[in-house]
Design an enzyme around this catalytic site. Structure first.
Site, PDB file in Angstrom:
ATOM      1  N   HIS A 437       0.819  -1.217   0.000  1.00 48.22           N
ATOM      2  CA  HIS A 437       0.000   0.000   0.000  1.00 48.22           C
ATOM      3  C   HIS A 437       0.855   1.270   0.000  1.00 48.22           C
ATOM      4  CE1 HIS A 437      -3.105   2.791   1.897  1.00 48.22           C
ATOM      5  NE2 HIS A 437      -3.797   2.228   0.922  1.00 48.22           N
ATOM      6  N   ASP A 444      16.148   8.821 -10.433  1.00 46.65           N
ATOM      7  CA  ASP A 444      17.586   9.034 -10.634  1.00 46.65           C
ATOM      8  C   ASP A 444      18.414   8.938  -9.359  1.00 46.65           C
ATOM      9  OD1 ASP A 444      17.184   9.294 -13.297  1.00 46.65           O
ATOM     10  OD2 ASP A 444      17.627  11.428 -13.434  1.00 46.65           O
TER      11      ASP A 444
END
Length: 519
Positions: A437, A444
């Site tokens: 959940h 990056d």
């Protein structure tokens, strides 16, 4: 219902004038009230039945006009118009229950103009050399400042808290130490062992003289019940519903829900993330099993930014402004090490879709990788295009989703988006060790977003959400390590195997896609 009331109102003068002719009288010549009322009801019902086709047609035309003029999502506009035109009976019922409500948006816009709480940060800025290699993306910072009024804070600390067994004890510890105030805001609070334990702590703090305020969503927490809420108020807890509704399971007000999870204690520490309050989030639900979720504990300047969201929501719910003591922010206890972050709130009270736009910017500026964890994968076309374009450009795009359903329609809507993403080179994984959940986006190895927002239309356009955007390599790598550990608990989807799935699954996915277009 409005048309029926109009008929009754406009019928009153006719009834008044003709009361003598329609009245049922006794042998003595007096008007028999009961029989007269019964006769009048029959006459009104006959009148209503005669005009039902016209009333129904006018309502459909009016609803279509409202959708056409007010709806911001063209796909949803077309879906609603088709539903009303091709399936007028069913479409009418669905529109009444789940359709857009421009009156609500008008209320939110009015509320937005009344917001007055604005957090203040330290004027001392970190040295510029600390922020190297474009760690702080200036354009994303500017975007969130413009769309969410989210100022960049520098002096912060953030701790990753995994799952209920770590999150609830951390929150309870902070509550026990409270001296000035406790402010909580949750979508769902269950009246079970976990919820009752939380309320016992809050009652204890009230007896100690600490003001306690709680905002709960009236749909997400509808099982608390009026009697229990009254009991809490009698105990001194100031608990208020967000957009209260009479019949929360069958009303159109299922839209525009407050999906935020916020805890602020004494202006010193704040919590937010994916966990609501209940036994299910400790893995005690047999169907869902182990509940994998992510919360964060924040200290520093960003606490004031999170508190600002609560204070404005409190003003919306109650119209009350709080004293300086109860909006206190501990500016003396800020961390010495900079951790730049922004707290972005979004909802139907804004002209912009701040978190969606923040996600879009993250997806399009990533050069190496985009890793996402989300329980629901129902992005709009802009985010879907950004993800597929990044993957086709050689960016490593990975997404973890659940393998089991907590909401079936959204589960199948999620599955309906998998094939297009796989075809573009996106890698998608289904979590096997229970239900995942968490709401995470990492880009990056430098930029991180964590909070309450799912990657679906309801979170990104309809509900009230809060999301933390963190700009730091070390912290992002910490979350990436956990992402890889979660990935090892997954099975990866394969496009060739997907093509061989049963026709019944394809039908359910198509129905889920149609349903998601209406949300």
């Amino acid at each position: 219902m409005a048309f029926l009331m109009a008929i009754i109102i406009f019928s009153i003068p006719w009834v008044w004038v003709n009361i003598e002719s329609i009245a049922v009288k006794t042998a003595a010549g007096d008007i028999a009230f009961f029989h007269t009322a019964l006769k009048l009801c029959k006459l009104l019902w006959a009148l209503f039945k005669e005009y039902i086709p016209y009333i129904f047609t006018l309502y459909i035309i009016t609803a279509a006009g409202v959708i056409f003029l007010e709806e911001r999502n063209p796909d949803r506009t077309i879906a609603w118009l088709l539903a009303l035109g091709l399936l007028p009976g069913i479409g009418f019922i669905f529109y009444f229950l789940f359709g857009p409500d421009p009156k609500r948006r008008a209320v939110f816009k009015k509320y937005k103009k009344k917001r007055f709480y604005q957090s203040t940060f330290s004027e001392q800025l970190p040295e510029k050399e600390i922020y190297t290699n474009d760690i702080v993306p200036s354009k994303l910072v500017c975007l969130l400042e413009q769309t969410a009024h989210s100022r960049l804070s520098h002096w912060n600390s953030l701790d990753m808290l995994l799952n209920g067994e770590n999150v609830f004890p951390a929150i309870e510890e902070a509550l026990e130490r409270a001296q000035r105030y406790i402010h909580l805001e949750y979508f769902s609070i269950a009246k079970d062992e976990t919820g009752l334990k939380l309320f016992e702590i809050l009652k204890k703090k009230v007896r100690e003289g600490v003001p306690v305020r709680v905002i709960y969503d009236s749909v997400g927490s509808w099982r608390l019940g009026r009697k229990f809420i009254a009991t809490l108020r009698n105990e001194g807890i100031d608990i208020q519903p967000f957009l209260p509704v009479s019949f929360p399971m069958i009303r159109r007000d299922l839209n525009f829900r407050n999906h935020r999870k916020i805890v602020v204690v004494d202006g010193e520490v704040a919590f937010t993330g994916g966990l609501n309050v209940g036994d299910m989030y400790l893995g005690r639900n047999r169907h869902m099993g182990f509940w994998r979720d992510t919360h964060v504990r924040i200290k520093g300047e960003a606490v004031a930014a999170i508190h600002e969201i609560f204070l404005n929501d409190w003003f919306f719910c109650t119209g009350q402004t709080l004293s300086e003591k109860e909006t206190f922010w501990d500016s003396k206890g800020i961390p010495d090490t900079p951790l730049p972050m922004q707290i972005a709130a979004s909802g139907p009270d804004s002209n912009w879709r701040a978190i969606l736009q923040g996600y879009f910017h993250l997806f399009t500026m990533a050069q190496k990788r985009i890793w996402i964890t989300t329980p629901y994968l129902v992005p709009d076309e802009s985010l879907k295009m950004a993800l597929t374009t990044s993957a086709l450009s050689g960016v490593d795009v990975r997404i973890i989703i659940p393998s089991r359903a907590d909401h079936r329609m959204v589960f199948w809507a999620t599955r309906s988006n998998i094939d297009d993403l796989l075809a573009a080179g996106v890698r998608i994984f289904a979590y096997q060790n229970g239900f995942i959940h968490s709401k995470l986006v990492m880009a990056d190895g430098k930029w991180l977003s964590v909070g309450t927002t799912n990657l679906d239309n309801r979170s990104l356009d309809i509900n009230f959400e809060v999301q933390v955007f963190v700009y730091n390599e070390k912290k992002t790598r910490e979350f990436e390590k956990q992402f890889l550990l979660d990935m090892y608990q997954c099975l990866e989807f394969n496009l060739r195997h997907r093509m061989e799935r049963p026709i019944w699954d394809r039908i359910r996915e198509s129905l889920g896609r149609l349903w998601s277009a209406l949300l």
